[in-house]
Design a protein around this motif. Structure first.
Motif, short mmCIF file in Angstrom:
data_model
loop_
_atom_site.label_atom_id
_atom_site.label_comp_id
_atom_site.label_asym_id
_atom_site.label_seq_id
_atom_site.Cartn_x
_atom_site.Cartn_y
_atom_site.Cartn_z
N LYS A 71 0.84 -1.19 0.00
CA LYS A 71 0.00 0.00 0.00
C LYS A 71 0.88 1.25 0.00
O LYS A 71 1.96 1.26 0.61
CB LYS A 71 -0.91 0.01 1.23
CG LYS A 71 -1.79 -1.23 1.36
CD LYS A 71 -2.84 -1.28 0.29
CE LYS A 71 -3.79 -2.46 0.50
NZ LYS A 71 -4.86 -2.52 -0.52
N HIS A 72 0.41 2.29 -0.66
CA HIS A 72 1.14 3.56 -0.73
C HIS A 72 0.28 4.65 -0.12
O HIS A 72 -0.87 4.85 -0.51
CB HIS A 72 1.49 3.90 -2.18
CG HIS A 72 2.20 2.79 -2.90
ND1 HIS A 72 3.54 2.53 -2.72
CD2 HIS A 72 1.75 1.85 -3.77
CE1 HIS A 72 3.89 1.49 -3.46
NE2 HIS A 72 2.82 1.06 -4.11
N GLY A 73 0.83 5.35 0.87
CA GLY A 73 0.07 6.37 1.58
C GLY A 73 0.23 7.75 0.97
O GLY A 73 0.97 7.96 0.00
N ASN A 74 -0.49 8.70 1.55
CA ASN A 74 -0.44 10.08 1.09
C ASN A 74 0.89 10.73 1.46
O ASN A 74 1.43 10.48 2.55
CB ASN A 74 -1.59 10.89 1.69
CG ASN A 74 -2.95 10.39 1.22
OD1 ASN A 74 -3.10 9.99 0.07
ND2 ASN A 74 -3.93 10.40 2.11
N ALA A 75 1.40 11.54 0.57
CA ALA A 75 2.69 12.21 0.78
C ALA A 75 2.52 13.47 1.62
O ALA A 75 1.46 14.10 1.65
CB ALA A 75 3.32 12.55 -0.56
N ILE A 76 3.58 13.80 2.33
CA ILE A 76 3.68 15.06 3.07
C ILE A 76 4.81 15.87 2.44
O ILE A 76 5.91 15.34 2.24
CB ILE A 76 3.98 14.82 4.56
CG1 ILE A 76 2.81 14.10 5.25
CG2 ILE A 76 4.30 16.13 5.28
CD1 ILE A 76 3.09 13.72 6.70
N PHE A 78 7.78 13.42 1.60
CA PHE A 78 7.83 12.17 2.35
C PHE A 78 6.60 11.34 1.96
O PHE A 78 5.48 11.84 2.00
CB PHE A 78 7.82 12.43 3.86
CG PHE A 78 8.93 13.31 4.35
CD1 PHE A 78 10.05 12.77 4.97
CD2 PHE A 78 8.85 14.69 4.22
CE1 PHE A 78 11.08 13.58 5.43
CE2 PHE A 78 9.87 15.52 4.68
CZ PHE A 78 10.98 14.96 5.28
N GLN A 79 6.81 10.07 1.61
CA GLN A 79 5.69 9.20 1.27
C GLN A 79 5.86 7.84 1.94
O GLN A 79 6.93 7.23 1.84
CB GLN A 79 5.54 9.01 -0.24
CG GLN A 79 4.30 8.18 -0.59
CD GLN A 79 4.14 7.95 -2.08
OE1 GLN A 79 5.09 8.08 -2.85
NE2 GLN A 79 2.92 7.61 -2.50
N SER A 109 9.74 6.98 2.13
CA SER A 109 10.67 7.55 1.14
C SER A 109 10.74 9.06 1.34
O SER A 109 9.72 9.71 1.57
CB SER A 109 10.18 7.26 -0.28
OG SER A 109 10.03 5.89 -0.50
N ARG A 110 11.96 9.59 1.25
CA ARG A 110 12.12 11.04 1.32
C ARG A 110 12.90 11.51 0.09
O ARG A 110 13.96 11.00 -0.23
CB ARG A 110 12.89 11.47 2.57
CG ARG A 110 13.05 13.00 2.61
CD ARG A 110 14.09 13.48 3.60
NE ARG A 110 14.17 14.94 3.59
CZ ARG A 110 15.00 15.67 4.34
NH1 ARG A 110 15.85 15.05 5.13
NH2 ARG A 110 15.00 16.98 4.27
N TRP A 111 12.32 12.49 -0.57
CA TRP A 111 13.01 13.17 -1.66
C TRP A 111 13.41 14.55 -1.13
O TRP A 111 12.57 15.38 -0.83
CB TRP A 111 12.10 13.31 -2.88
CG TRP A 111 11.79 12.01 -3.55
CD1 TRP A 111 12.47 11.43 -4.57
CD2 TRP A 111 10.72 11.10 -3.23
NE1 TRP A 111 11.89 10.23 -4.92
CE2 TRP A 111 10.82 10.00 -4.12
CE3 TRP A 111 9.67 11.12 -2.30
CZ2 TRP A 111 9.93 8.94 -4.09
CZ3 TRP A 111 8.79 10.05 -2.26
CH2 TRP A 111 8.92 8.98 -3.15
N TYR A 112 14.71 14.77 -0.98
CA TYR A 112 15.24 16.01 -0.39
C TYR A 112 15.07 17.17 -1.36
O TYR A 112 15.41 17.07 -2.53
CB TYR A 112 16.70 15.82 -0.03
CG TYR A 112 17.39 17.02 0.55
CD1 TYR A 112 16.89 17.65 1.68
CD2 TYR A 112 18.57 17.52 -0.03
CE1 TYR A 112 17.54 18.74 2.22
CE2 TYR A 112 19.22 18.61 0.51
CZ TYR A 112 18.70 19.22 1.64
OH TYR A 112 19.35 20.31 2.17
N GLY A 113 14.54 18.28 -0.86
CA GLY A 113 14.24 19.42 -1.72
C GLY A 113 15.26 20.54 -1.69
O GLY A 113 15.04 21.59 -2.30
N GLY A 114 16.37 20.35 -0.96
CA GLY A 114 17.41 21.37 -0.96
C GLY A 114 17.36 22.35 0.20
O GLY A 114 18.23 23.20 0.35
N CYS A 119 4.10 10.20 8.71
CA CYS A 119 3.75 9.43 7.51
C CYS A 119 3.46 7.98 7.88
O CYS A 119 2.46 7.39 7.45
CB CYS A 119 4.91 9.46 6.51
SG CYS A 119 4.89 10.85 5.36
N ALA A 120 4.36 7.40 8.67
CA ALA A 120 4.21 6.00 9.08
C ALA A 120 2.95 5.82 9.92
O ALA A 120 2.17 4.88 9.71
CB ALA A 120 5.44 5.56 9.86
#
Length: 306
Positions: A166-171, A178-179, A257-262, A276-277
């Protein structure tokens, strides 16, 4: 008899590897070895942490953990699988020397390949976590392993099926996203299967960090098997596992998962990972209404999610 064999093997390894071999706790049979590809550039290094259980080598495998911030995803799984294959091939025999040399061969092959320089480490280390290369190797004086890891070898069945993911909503906060992802798991093999499936997705594989934790209840032993992974976000995996323990959930794996935005988020990044968890655990029915209420109060007063 096993103890005598263990002592002989440790003495041999200490003689062979010298300063690379480190005794963490002799009474508990906890050791660590720093393994490098070569003295040439680029030089790749990992730290292999080992616990020798009472039944090793006759009836139980070593408990191990590989530390290297640049080693992640499919490559980490590939190396771990090769060690497990060696153990199965030489079941009942002393295996540590073969493991060390297998890892060294892996590092040499990696250093000689076209993508030898471990770019994933730099991509995965945000400015919040950037450290010198030497800091990839933990403080050997304080090193402790989760002894539950020995169960990772006990499920070798090919009958395990890939559980639904399952994939949850991102923050999103200051361009960092973060997802959460969740899967029901009852064996460590399923944990590996879930990770391998997730890494097939290019977006998931491109994340700066994929932090995970799992908690499996072993009915026969009436105890929990658990583990976690920071994937370069220091201490995030342990915090995530602590959340699973606080909620007393079982037979579940959560990946964030975290995608770093700088832009640096500081401690807020841990809050987002745990929130998220928590959200996906609630959505999938792993958390009851009473616990949800308590979690809301904790969040409101910043007791746990700070």
């Amino acid at each position: 008899m096993s103890l005598f064999i263990q002592i002989e093997e440790v003495e041999a390894l200490s003689s062979i590897y010298g300063d690379e071999w480190c005794v963490i706790d002799e009474a508990s049979m906890i050791f660590c070895i720093k393994i490098s590809s070569s003295s040439d550039e680029p030089k790749l290094t990992v730290c292999l942490q080992i616990i020798l259980p009472n039944g090793y080598p006759s009836t139980a495998p070593p408990i191990y953990q590989i530390n290297a911030a640049w080693l992640r995803g499919p490559e980490r799984a590939k190396l771990a699988n090769s060690l497990e294959d060696l153990y199965v091939e030489h079941a009942g025999e002393s295996i540590l020397y073969l493991w060390v040399e297998q890892i060294r061969d892996f590092l040499v092959e990696k250093s000689q390949s076209s993508d030898a320089v471990p770019q994933p480490e730099k991509r995965n280390m945000t400015a919040e976590e950037e450290v010198d290369d030497d800091e990839d190797i933990p403080d050997l004086r304080t090193l402790k392993l989760n002894t539950d890891n020995e169960h990772l070898f006990l499920s070798q069945s090919d009958d395990d099926e890939l559980p639904p993911i399952k994939h949850g909503n991102a923050i999103t906060d200051r361009r960092s996203t973060f997802q959460p992802h969740l899967a029901p798991v009852v064996t460590p093999r399923q944990v590996k299967m879930v990770l391998e499936k997730l890494y097939e997705n290019k977006k998931f594989a491109s994340a700066t960090h994929n932090i995970y934790a799992f908690r499996i209840y072993c009915e026969d032993k009436q105890s929990f098997l658990h583990d976690c992974e920071d994937d370069g976000e220091t201490a995030a995996g342990g915090r995530l596992l602590h959340l699973l323990q606080i909620l007393d959930v079982r037979n579940v794996m959560v990946v964030v998962s975290r995608w770093y935005g700088g832009i640096l988020l500081g401690p807020d990044r841990f809050k987002h990972i745990n929130n998220c968890a928590r959200n996906i655990l609630v959505e999938e029915g792993y958390v009851g209404s009473t616990v949800r209420c308590s979690l809301g109060l904790l969040h409101k007063h910043s007791v746990f999610f700070c």
